[in-house]
Design a protein around this motif. Structure first.
Motif, PDB file in Angstrom:
ATOM      1  N   ARG A 120     -30.950  36.507  29.577  1.00 24.59           N
ATOM      2  CA  ARG A 120     -30.807  35.126  29.096  1.00 24.59           C
ATOM      3  C   ARG A 120     -31.795  34.907  27.950  1.00 24.59           C
ATOM      4  O   ARG A 120     -32.885  34.364  28.128  1.00 24.59           O
ATOM      5  CB  ARG A 120     -31.066  34.149  30.239  1.00 24.59           C
ATOM      6  CG  ARG A 120     -30.153  34.441  31.425  1.00 24.59           C
ATOM      7  CD  ARG A 120     -30.321  33.452  32.517  1.00 24.59           C
ATOM      8  NE  ARG A 120     -29.773  32.156  32.151  1.00 24.59           N
ATOM      9  CZ  ARG A 120     -29.534  31.193  33.027  1.00 24.59           C
ATOM     10  NH1 ARG A 120     -29.788  31.369  34.291  1.00 24.59           N
ATOM     11  NH2 ARG A 120     -29.043  30.041  32.631  1.00 24.59           N
ATOM     12  N   ASN A 128     -32.087  32.951  25.317  1.00 28.42           N
ATOM     13  CA  ASN A 128     -32.595  31.645  24.900  1.00 28.42           C
ATOM     14  C   ASN A 128     -33.733  31.165  25.795  1.00 28.42           C
ATOM     15  O   ASN A 128     -34.784  30.731  25.317  1.00 28.42           O
ATOM     16  CB  ASN A 128     -31.467  30.603  24.894  1.00 28.42           C
ATOM     17  CG  ASN A 128     -30.450  30.912  23.818  1.00 28.42           C
ATOM     18  OD1 ASN A 128     -30.777  31.563  22.831  1.00 28.42           O
ATOM     19  ND2 ASN A 128     -29.234  30.475  24.021  1.00 28.42           N
ATOM     20  N   GLU A 129     -33.504  31.280  27.092  1.00 26.50           N
ATOM     21  CA  GLU A 129     -34.541  30.857  28.044  1.00 26.50           C
ATOM     22  C   GLU A 129     -35.764  31.765  27.911  1.00 26.50           C
ATOM     23  O   GLU A 129     -36.900  31.311  27.973  1.00 26.50           O
ATOM     24  CB  GLU A 129     -34.015  30.924  29.491  1.00 26.50           C
ATOM     25  CG  GLU A 129     -32.965  29.892  29.828  1.00 26.50           C
ATOM     26  CD  GLU A 129     -31.544  30.309  29.448  1.00 26.50           C
ATOM     27  OE1 GLU A 129     -31.394  31.208  28.591  1.00 26.50           O
ATOM     28  OE2 GLU A 129     -30.593  29.731  29.991  1.00 26.50           O
ATOM     29  N   TYR A 130     -35.490  33.036  27.706  1.00 26.24           N
ATOM     30  CA  TYR A 130     -36.579  34.008  27.572  1.00 26.24           C
ATOM     31  C   TYR A 130     -37.476  33.650  26.377  1.00 26.24           C
ATOM     32  O   TYR A 130     -38.710  33.661  26.485  1.00 26.24           O
ATOM     33  CB  TYR A 130     -35.978  35.408  27.396  1.00 26.24           C
ATOM     34  CG  TYR A 130     -36.988  36.494  27.155  1.00 26.24           C
ATOM     35  CD1 TYR A 130     -37.655  37.093  28.218  1.00 26.24           C
ATOM     36  CD2 TYR A 130     -37.287  36.908  25.857  1.00 26.24           C
ATOM     37  CE1 TYR A 130     -38.594  38.085  27.989  1.00 26.24           C
ATOM     38  CE2 TYR A 130     -38.219  37.899  25.623  1.00 26.24           C
ATOM     39  CZ  TYR A 130     -38.870  38.487  26.687  1.00 26.24           C
ATOM     40  OH  TYR A 130     -39.796  39.461  26.460  1.00 26.24           O
TER      41      TYR A 130
END
Lengths: 244, 331
Positions: free
Chosen positions: B117, B119-121
Motif C-alpha cells: 500500500r 500511499n499509506e506507506y
C-alpha cells in the motif's frame, strides 16, 4: 553455430515466456516468438489475450516469472528497463507517452538522453527527424501536448528514432486516431522497415491494416501461441484470419 | 450601520500611508520568496515521486540548526561573510544528504513496487522521519529557542534616496531589516538557480520528464530511481536552505518546521499540485497577503495571531474559483 544463425537471422526472440501482473497469475503462459531482422512481425489476437503484456515484458516493464527474452542472441532478462534503449531496443506504448508540458524539440532531444554529451550527434539526429517529419520543425517550440494525436505520435516516433534503434516494439500505434492519420502512421512504419531496415514488432487491433504491412504474423489466444506464419499464408487461411 | 462599518476600519487609520503599504508589500515579497523556495522543494518531491512529504518542515528545521551550529563553531575563526556562506552550504549539504539516504533506504522499496500500500506507506514513513528528526533535535539542542546572529551585513552606503547601514536598508521612507532582506535575496538567487537547473540542464529536463511520464522517461533511458533520489534530495535541500536563511530572523525550536510545512502544502495546492510556476507564484501571493492582512487588520493586537488565516482565506477563494489551483494541470 546455432547462436550465430540466431544472431543474424532473428533480432528478437522470446522463449517460453510466463508473465503476469501478479506473481501467481500469469497472463502469458509459455509464449514463443521470433522476429526476423528487418521484417515487420505483427502480434494479433482478441482483447485481453496478452499482446501488450508481451511487449511490456520484452521491454522490461514486467518481469518474467519464467522464460527468456533474447536480443541479437543476448539474454536481456536482467538488463534494467532504462538501459534497454542502449542495446538498440525501443518501445512505443499504446497510450500517448510524450512529455506533454515540454516543447516538441525538448521531447525529441530527450530521445538522445543516452548520448546527451555528444552535441554534434544530437543536432544531427534532431535535423534528421525534422526532415523526416517537417511539421515538427514548424511546431518545435510548441508544448507537445497541444499537438494533434497524429502529430503526437510523430513526436514519439521521432524521439524513439534519436538513438537509431534496430528493434522497435510498437503497441497499437493508431489507437484513438482518425482514419486518415492511421494510414499515415502505418506508412511511417512501413518506411522505417523498408528504407532503414528496422525490425518492427507490432501489436494491433486493426487487423486489416496490420495484415497489409506485416511480413509475419503471430496470433495469440488466452496468453498462448495459437497460430503463426507468413502473412500471405495467414490471410489465405480465412479460418486463421477470422479466429475471433 | 455606520458603527458596524467603522468596526472594520483600522484603529490607527492615520498610520496607513503609501509608504506603510509599500513596506508591507516589500516584506511580504521577501518572505514570499522563502515560502516559494520551500514550496518548490515540496513540488519537486510530489511531481517526481508522486508523494507528499510530511517531513518537509523538519528539513527546514534542520537547515536552521545546522547554520546555528556552524556559526557557533566557526564565527571566531573565519571571516564573517565566509562563515555565512559556509553555514549555508553546510545546511544544504546536510539536508540533501539526509534526503538522499532516507529516499534510498525507505522510499525506493515503494518505487520498486515492493510495498503493498504505497500511499499509506509514504505517509507513514515521511511522518516517521518528521518525528524522528524533531525528537532528535529536541534531544541534541533542547527545547529552548535558539537564534543565530545575522551572518551577512549589508554594505554601508548613502546614495541619497537609498541608504544602507549594516543592519538595514532605507529606500525613501521604507526601512527593511537586513536579516529579512538578505534571506529574501538568497532565496531569490536559489530560485533562479533552480529554474535554470530545471529548464536549461539535461538533469533538470530529465526530472521534468520523469514527473510528466515515468514510463516514457525510462523508455528514453532515464533511470527513474535516480531521479527519485535526486528529487527528494533537492526538495529536502531547498527546505533546508529556507530554514538556513531564516534562522537569524526567527527563534528556532525543534517544532519550528510544523507551521512552515503546512504553509508549503497550502502553497502547492494554491499554485497547482506539481506546478513549478504555481509554487513560485503561490509563495509570493501567500507572503504578500499575510503581510498586508497583518498590517492592515483593524485590531493590531490580534493581527499577528490571525497571520495564517489571511493566506488561508485567499487559498479557499482560489480553490472555489479554480479547484486545480492557479497553474494546476487537468487530471
Amino acid at each position: 553455430m546455432t547462436t550465430q544463425t540466431a544472431q543474424t537471422e532473428y533480432a528478437l526472440e522470446v522463449r517460453d515466456l510466463y508473465v503476469g501482473y501478479y506473481k501467481d497469475l500469469n497472463i502469458l503462459q509459455g509464449v514463443n516468438m521470433k522476429a526476423r531482422r528487418g521484417q515487420l512481425t505483427a502480434i494479433l489476437g482478441a482483447n485481453g489475450v496478452g499482446k501488450s503484456t508481451l511487449l511490456k515484458a520484452i521491454f522490461g516493464f514486467l518481469k518474467p516469472n519464467a522464460g527468456d527474452v533474447f536480443l541479437n542472441g543476448q539474454r536481456i532478462n536482467d538488463v534494467p528497463t532504462y538501459q534497454r534503449i542502449t542495446l538498440g531496443l525501443a518501445y512505443i506504448p499504446q497510450r500517448m507517452s510524450i512529455f506533454r508540458w515540454m516543447s516538441v524539440e525538448d521531447n525529441i532531444l530527450l530521445g538522445g538522453w543516452t548520448f546527451r554529451h555528444d552535441k554534434e550527434r544530437l543536432q544531427r539526429k534532431l535535423e534528421e527527424n525534422f526532415e523526416r517529419f517537417p511539421i515538427l520543425r514548424e511546431k518545435r517550440r510548441q508544448p507537445a501536448g497541444e499537438l494533434s494525436g497524429g502529430q503526437q505520435r510523430m513526436v514519439e516516433l521521432a524521439r524513439t528514432l534519436m538513438t537509431d534503434p534496430q528493434v522497435l516494439l510498437v503497441d497499437e500505434p493508431t489507437a484513438g486516431l482518425a482514419k486518415l492519420l492511421k494510414r499515415e502512421v502505418y506508412d511511417m512504419l512501413t518506411e522505417l522497415r523498408d528504407r532503414e531496415g528496422k525490425t518492427i514488432i507490432l501489436v494491433d487491433q486493426e487487423i486489416r491494416h496490420a495484415l497489409r504491412i506485416a511480413d509475419y504474423v503471430y496470433i495469440l489466444d488466452l496468453g498462448r501461441n495459437k497460430t503463426e506464419g507468413p502473412t500471405a499464408e495467414i490471410v489465405a487461411d480465412l479460418k486463421k484470419a477470422f479466429w475471433i | 450601520m455606520v458603527a458596524t462599518l467603522l468596526h472594520f476600519v483600522p484603529a490607527q487609520m492615520w498610520l496607513i500611508t503609501p509608504e506603510f503599504i509599500l513596506r508591507l508589500l516589500a516584506e511580504g515579497l521577501l518572505i514570499g520568496l522563502i515560502y516559494s523556495l520551500m514550496a518548490l522543494g515540496l513540488t519537486l518531491i510530489f511531481s517526481v515521486l508522486g508523494i507528499v512529504s510530511f517531513s518537509h518542515g523538519e528539513f527546514y528545521m534542520i537547515g536552521g540548526y545546522v547554520v546555528y551550529l556552524f556559526l557557533q563553531k566557526f564565527q571566531n575563526s573565519l571571516p564573517r561573510a565566509l562563515t555565512g556562506i559556509g553555514a549555508l552550504l553546510a545546511a544544504m549539504l546536510v539536508t540533501f544528504a539526509i534526503g538522499v539516504v532516507f529516499e534510498r533506504l525507505f522510499l525506493q522499496p515503494m518505487a520498486r513496487g515492493e510495498v503493498d500500500r504505497p500511499n499509506e506507506y509514504a505517509i507513514l514513513t515521511t511522518f516517521g522521519l518528521a518525528f524522528f528528526l524533531q525528537y532528535l533535535m529536541l534531544g541534541l539542542m533542547g527545547p529552548f529557542p535558539k537564534k543565530a546572529r545575522r551572518f551577512f551585513d549589508l554594505p554601508v552606503f548613502d546614495a541619497g534616496l537609498i541608504q544602507a547601514t549594516k543592519a538595514s536598508l532605507k529606500i525613501g521612507n521604507i526601512t527593511l531589516g537586513a536579516g529579512r532582506l538578505i534571506a529574501g535575496l538568497i532565496a531569490l538567487l536559489a530560485l533562479l538557480a533552480m529554474l535554470y537547473f530545471m529548464f536549461k540542464t539535461w538533469t533538470g529536463r530529465a526530472l521534468q520528464a520523469t514527473s510528466q511520464d515515468r514510463q516514457a522517461a525510462a523508455v528514453v533511458g532515464i533511470n527513474p530511481m535516480n531521479m527519485n533520489t535526486l528529487a527528494f534530495g533537492l526538495g529536502a535541500m531547498l527546505a533546508g536552505l529556507a530554514g538556513a536563511v531564516l534562522v537569524s530572523v526567527y527563534s528556532w525550536v525543534p517544532w519550528v518546521g510544523v507551521i512552515a510545512s503546512s504553509k508549503s502544502f497550502v502553497i502547492i495546492v494554491l499554485g497547482g499540485m506539481g506546478s513549478i510556476p504555481g509554487s513560485l507564484l503561490g509563495g509570493l501571493i501567500i507572503g504578500v497577503v499575510e503581510s498586508l492582512g497583518t498590517g492592515l487588520f483593524p485590531d493590531p493586537v490580534r493581527a499577528q495571531a490571525y497571520r495564517d488565516v489571511f493566506g488561508l482565506v485567499i487559498f479557499a477563494l482560489v480553490l472555489l474559483v479554480k479547484p486545480t489551483g492557479l497553474f494546476g494541470r487537468k487530471l
